[in-house]
Design a protein around this motif. Structure first.
Motif, PDB file in Angstrom:
ATOM      1  N   THR A  12       0.825  -1.203   0.000  1.00  0.00           N
ATOM      2  CA  THR A  12       0.000   0.000   0.000  1.00  0.00           C
ATOM      3  C   THR A  12       0.860   1.254   0.000  1.00  0.00           C
ATOM      4  O   THR A  12       0.588   2.223  -0.721  1.00  0.00           O
ATOM      5  CB  THR A  12      -0.927   0.008   1.225  1.00  0.00           C
ATOM      6  N   THR A  13       1.936   1.235   0.794  1.00  0.00           N
ATOM      7  CA  THR A  13       2.841   2.378   0.856  1.00  0.00           C
ATOM      8  C   THR A  13       3.522   2.617  -0.482  1.00  0.00           C
ATOM      9  O   THR A  13       3.619   3.738  -0.970  1.00  0.00           O
ATOM     10  CB  THR A  13       3.909   2.153   1.945  1.00  0.00           C
ATOM     11  N   ILE A  14       4.005   1.539  -1.122  1.00  0.00           N
ATOM     12  CA  ILE A  14       4.684   1.670  -2.408  1.00  0.00           C
ATOM     13  C   ILE A  14       3.751   2.291  -3.444  1.00  0.00           C
ATOM     14  O   ILE A  14       4.147   3.162  -4.222  1.00  0.00           O
ATOM     15  CB  ILE A  14       5.171   0.290  -2.893  1.00  0.00           C
ATOM     16  N   CYS A  15       2.505   1.864  -3.463  1.00  0.00           N
ATOM     17  CA  CYS A  15       1.569   2.332  -4.485  1.00  0.00           C
ATOM     18  C   CYS A  15       1.079   3.752  -4.226  1.00  0.00           C
ATOM     19  O   CYS A  15       0.876   4.522  -5.162  1.00  0.00           O
ATOM     20  CB  CYS A  15       0.370   1.396  -4.558  1.00  0.00           C
ATOM     21  N   SER A  58       4.901   6.631 -11.414  1.00  0.00           N
ATOM     22  CA  SER A  58       6.121   7.365 -11.743  1.00  0.00           C
ATOM     23  C   SER A  58       7.028   6.390 -12.473  1.00  0.00           C
ATOM     24  O   SER A  58       6.644   5.255 -12.761  1.00  0.00           O
ATOM     25  CB  SER A  58       6.798   7.898 -10.474  1.00  0.00           C
ATOM     26  N   SER A  59       8.245   6.805 -12.760  1.00  0.00           N
ATOM     27  CA  SER A  59       9.189   5.898 -13.406  1.00  0.00           C
ATOM     28  C   SER A  59       9.625   4.776 -12.471  1.00  0.00           C
ATOM     29  O   SER A  59      10.175   3.769 -12.921  1.00  0.00           O
ATOM     30  CB  SER A  59      10.418   6.678 -13.886  1.00  0.00           C
ATOM     31  N   SER A  60       9.372   4.911 -11.167  1.00  0.00           N
ATOM     32  CA  SER A  60       9.845   3.929 -10.190  1.00  0.00           C
ATOM     33  C   SER A  60       8.750   3.089  -9.548  1.00  0.00           C
ATOM     34  O   SER A  60       9.026   1.993  -9.065  1.00  0.00           O
ATOM     35  CB  SER A  60      10.636   4.638  -9.069  1.00  0.00           C
ATOM     36  N   ARG A  89      10.419  -0.228  -9.410  1.00  0.00           N
ATOM     37  CA  ARG A  89      11.384  -0.398 -10.486  1.00  0.00           C
ATOM     38  C   ARG A  89      12.713   0.196 -10.038  1.00  0.00           C
ATOM     39  O   ARG A  89      12.909   1.422 -10.049  1.00  0.00           O
ATOM     40  CB  ARG A  89      10.885   0.269 -11.769  1.00  0.00           C
ATOM     41  N   ALA A  90      13.644  -0.651  -9.675  1.00  0.00           N
ATOM     42  CA  ALA A  90      14.925  -0.193  -9.156  1.00  0.00           C
ATOM     43  C   ALA A  90      15.791   0.434 -10.240  1.00  0.00           C
ATOM     44  O   ALA A  90      16.629   1.293  -9.956  1.00  0.00           O
ATOM     45  CB  ALA A  90      15.669  -1.353  -8.490  1.00  0.00           C
ATOM     46  N   SER A  91      15.610  -0.015 -11.485  1.00  0.00           N
ATOM     47  CA  SER A  91      16.369   0.514 -12.615  1.00  0.00           C
ATOM     48  C   SER A  91      15.600   0.212 -13.888  1.00  0.00           C
ATOM     49  O   SER A  91      14.491  -0.334 -13.845  1.00  0.00           O
ATOM     50  CB  SER A  91      17.763  -0.105 -12.665  1.00  0.00           C
ATOM     51  N   ASP A  92      16.187   0.530 -15.032  1.00  0.00           N
ATOM     52  CA  ASP A  92      15.537   0.242 -16.311  1.00  0.00           C
ATOM     53  C   ASP A  92      15.427  -1.254 -16.583  1.00  0.00           C
ATOM     54  O   ASP A  92      14.619  -1.673 -17.424  1.00  0.00           O
ATOM     55  CB  ASP A  92      16.305   0.899 -17.460  1.00  0.00           C
ATOM     56  N   PHE A  96      11.184  -5.019  -8.402  1.00  0.00           N
ATOM     57  CA  PHE A  96      10.865  -5.812  -7.226  1.00  0.00           C
ATOM     58  C   PHE A  96       9.415  -5.551  -6.851  1.00  0.00           C
ATOM     59  O   PHE A  96       8.885  -4.465  -7.092  1.00  0.00           O
ATOM     60  CB  PHE A  96      11.779  -5.444  -6.054  1.00  0.00           C
ATOM     61  N   GLY A  97       8.759  -6.566  -6.277  1.00  0.00           N
ATOM     62  CA  GLY A  97       7.359  -6.395  -5.951  1.00  0.00           C
ATOM     63  C   GLY A  97       6.906  -7.230  -4.771  1.00  0.00           C
ATOM     64  O   GLY A  97       7.576  -8.182  -4.357  1.00  0.00           O
ATOM     65  N   VAL A  98       5.767  -6.833  -4.223  1.00  0.00           N
ATOM     66  CA  VAL A  98       5.018  -7.653  -3.265  1.00  0.00           C
ATOM     67  C   VAL A  98       3.651  -7.898  -3.898  1.00  0.00           C
ATOM     68  O   VAL A  98       3.158  -7.071  -4.682  1.00  0.00           O
ATOM     69  CB  VAL A  98       4.879  -6.963  -1.894  1.00  0.00           C
TER      70      VAL A  98
END
Length: 237
Positions: A12-15, A58-60, A89-92, A96-98
């Motif tokens: 929830t925090t990530i989103c 966003s891009s991340s 998204r740590a990079s291009d 990583f996900g939950v």
């Protein structure tokens, strides 16, 4: 606090954290139609319709929603799965996900876990691990997959998935998949694999095959992660 609660809070925090500062956009979507069956008994089969939509904040940061429907050849029961992913998204090339989801087939089973993906264009890989709770029994799910491009639109992949119940049931699915890209949006694929099952002191191993088509849309040409759940692992019932 349980691990399930921690993962849900983290997702929830990530989103939600980037929403105030970033525009929301449809970054990717996919539709996969496939058929699979066991080689010794084609009545033990599965037709699958799997869809995914990914929303980028966003891009991340992004969220992905999966919805799958399954129809089986040897039973009148139909199955469905819904999964929500929170993605960083740590990079291009790495993400990583939950995730949290529910299988529904003559009863429901909740599952939640962690996942990671790596995509270099010509080579991509995924790994995940999850716990699930199925009306009186608990267990774990895990999987890893990799695909490499062979040129001229062809690709070759390998996947390994497994499930283990605390009641004494273990499943292992190993498959090799070949695919051909018809266009930037459309891919045809075929696979052959083996499902190994051990339950209550008995064991068995069966070869299966599958064919299908996948359509990818959006700026990322599809969703970041594959569909999850125990029903996604079973090639037929």
């Amino acid at each position: 606090m349980s691990m399930k609660s921690i993962l849900l809070a983290l997702g929830t925090t990530i989103c939600l954290f980037p929403v105030a500062a970033s525009a929301v956009e449809l970054s990717g979507a996919s539709l996969d139609l496939g058929y699979s069956a066991f080689s010794d008994d084609n009545d033990i089969s599965r037709f699958a319709a799997k869809g995914a939509v990914e929303i980028g904040f966003s891009s991340s940061f992004a969220t992905q929603i999966d919805l799958s429907f399954y129809s089986y050849g040897s039973t009148s029961d139909n199955g469905s799965t819904v999964t929500a992913h929170a993605i960083y998204r740590a990079s291009d090339v790495s993400a990583f996900g939950v995730f949290y989801g529910q299988d529904d087939l003559a009863g429901t089973a909740d599952y939640y876990g962690l996942e990671a993906g790596y995509d270099l264009g010509g080579f991509d890989a995924e790994i995940y691990v999850a716990a699930f709770d199925d009306t009186g029994s608990e267990g774990t799910l895990f999987g890893l997959s990799a695909r490499t491009g062979l040129g001229q639109g062809f690709g070759l992949g390998l996947s390994l998935d497994g499930a283990s119940y605390n009641l004494g049931l273990d499943l292992t699915r190993l498959a090799v998949q070949a695919d051909y890209t018809l266009s930037p949006m459309t891919t045809l694929y075929a696979e052959i694999g083996n499902l190994d099952a051990n339950a209550f002191g008995l064991s068995g191993s069966e070869t299966f095959f599958g064919i299908g088509a996948r359509i990818n849309l959006g700026t990322t040409r599809g969703a970041t992660f594959s569909n999850r759940g125990l029903l996604a692992v079973l090639p037929g019932l």
